[in-house]
Design a protein around this motif. Sequence first.
Motif, PDB file in Angstrom:
ATOM      1  N   ASP A 239     105.452  12.672 206.043  1.00 15.08           N
ATOM      2  CA  ASP A 239     105.658  14.264 205.899  1.00 15.08           C
ATOM      3  C   ASP A 239     106.713  14.182 204.756  1.00 15.08           C
ATOM      4  O   ASP A 239     106.459  14.810 204.716  1.00 15.08           O
ATOM      5  N   ASP A 240     107.067  13.533 204.641  1.00 12.64           N
ATOM      6  CA  ASP A 240     108.395  13.504 203.877  1.00 12.64           C
ATOM      7  C   ASP A 240     108.237  12.819 202.284  1.00 12.64           C
ATOM      8  O   ASP A 240     109.555  12.530 201.857  1.00 12.64           O
ATOM      9  N   GLU A 241     107.231  12.062 202.261  1.00 10.31           N
ATOM     10  CA  GLU A 241     106.763  11.491 200.935  1.00 10.31           C
ATOM     11  C   GLU A 241     106.213  11.733 199.738  1.00 10.31           C
ATOM     12  O   GLU A 241     105.989  13.110 200.767  1.00 10.31           O
ATOM     13  N   THR A 247     105.452  17.023 194.437  1.00  8.34           N
ATOM     14  CA  THR A 247     106.731  17.480 196.211  1.00  8.34           C
ATOM     15  C   THR A 247     105.624  17.459 197.274  1.00  8.34           C
ATOM     16  O   THR A 247     104.495  16.560 197.972  1.00  8.34           O
ATOM     17  N   SER A 248     106.353  16.465 198.571  1.00  4.53           N
ATOM     18  CA  SER A 248     105.788  16.462 199.820  1.00  4.53           C
ATOM     19  C   SER A 248     105.451  17.404 200.891  1.00  4.53           C
ATOM     20  O   SER A 248     105.447  18.147 200.566  1.00  4.53           O
ATOM     21  N   ALA A 250     106.228  18.188 203.535  1.00  2.00           N
ATOM     22  CA  ALA A 250     107.380  18.797 204.071  1.00  2.00           C
ATOM     23  C   ALA A 250     107.799  19.907 203.093  1.00  2.00           C
ATOM     24  O   ALA A 250     108.473  20.967 203.495  1.00  2.00           O
ATOM     25  N   GLN A 251     108.321  19.676 202.267  1.00  2.00           N
ATOM     26  CA  GLN A 251     108.697  20.474 200.804  1.00  2.00           C
ATOM     27  C   GLN A 251     107.554  21.421 200.753  1.00  2.00           C
ATOM     28  O   GLN A 251     108.520  22.510 200.601  1.00  2.00           O
ATOM     29  N   ASP A 254     108.437  23.972 203.109  1.00  2.00           N
ATOM     30  CA  ASP A 254     109.269  24.542 203.190  1.00  2.00           C
ATOM     31  C   ASP A 254     109.626  25.834 202.184  1.00  2.00           C
ATOM     32  O   ASP A 254     109.772  26.909 202.778  1.00  2.00           O
ATOM     33  N   ASN A 349     109.472  14.028 194.810  1.00  2.00           N
ATOM     34  CA  ASN A 349     111.245  13.541 195.252  1.00  2.00           C
ATOM     35  C   ASN A 349     112.365  14.149 194.870  1.00  2.00           C
ATOM     36  O   ASN A 349     113.226  13.477 194.963  1.00  2.00           O
TER      37      ASN A 349
END
Length: 375
Positions: A239-241, A247-248, A250-251, A254, A349
């Motif tokens: 999720d954060d990769e 962009t991930s 998660a990004q 947000d 990232n």
Amino acid sequence: MDDRQYLERYGPWALIAGASEGTGASFARALAEKGFKLVLVSRREAPLDALAAELKAAYGTECVTASIDLSRDDATERMLGTAHGREIGLLILNAGADPNGAMFLDGAIGSWNALALRNVMTTMHALHAFAAPMQARGRGGLILVGSGACYGGLPGIGVYAASKAFGLVLCESLWAELQPHGVDVLSYVLGRTDTPAHRELLNARGMAIPSDLANADAVARLGLERLAHGPVCNWGEADDEAKVSATSAAQRRDRIRQIAAAAAAYARGELMSAAVPADLADKFAITEQLYRYCRSVDRLDVPLGKSIFHDDATVDYGPSGFRGRGHDAIEWICAAHRQLQSHSHQVSNVIITVDGMEAGSEAYVTATLRAVREE
């Protein structure tokens, strides 16, 4: 959540468009195992009937099948007719592969029209038609199966990539709009998956079948698991990769939350600063400068590159690189890249911290450089 909770949240019926084989059939098997009743839609009738018989024998699943060409203007109307009287709590739009395998001008415009109708117009119409009852009930789920092609244009699949970008952005918007009403939305961005359609395309192009194709059953299981999180899941990435995407997931999540909060505050007549963190605009501005830096190098655009530096800015690329004024650094970098056959840079990232008048950023820059080897 367990199978009972999943069925309560997204059941009792699921409609899968593009269900005859590959990932669509895998979604059907996974949902049948959870106890869903299924409406199976595809252009080809025989594989649908075979899948329905398989699911009934294995799980006792109640299935309704319909042969519908999703590239026709009446596709959504026909899906609604097939689903009439059934509570569709989960819609999975899985169709949309590119059967053309051609450069834009080498393909007939009719072929591109059919692709755009299926991936854009039918997608929009179906999401609108099936999401409305879900919103009224206060529960439901929408999954749009996409492709990593959504993150940038590529030669040979221009219309396909553009259509997948449309689906990604629409899903992100719907996720923000429908989440307060209990409806989950997921743009499921896939990589290379082992499906008959993908194998057929590779064979048509004379390409070997890669050994690292994703398993369709595993893909379907993860998509169902990530639906509750939304709005994006990139297959093969945590999720954060950020690998395929800049962009991930998660990004992106947000960012959408922040923009949605800003839009809501604006609609209420409030100042945006009341709903958005004070450093958000600064972070966006810094991120844009990183993108402009890479673009200036790839385009050998010295004026663009200089525009990202203040007149007194300095850079330090280490003992073996360049040390000096930012403006001079851009001229040095572009001169070096003019000697290459081709070059491409991508930023991912990106993490930015803002503390008053000071800011710092970290990012990965993936550079692909091709030079002519002297014999």
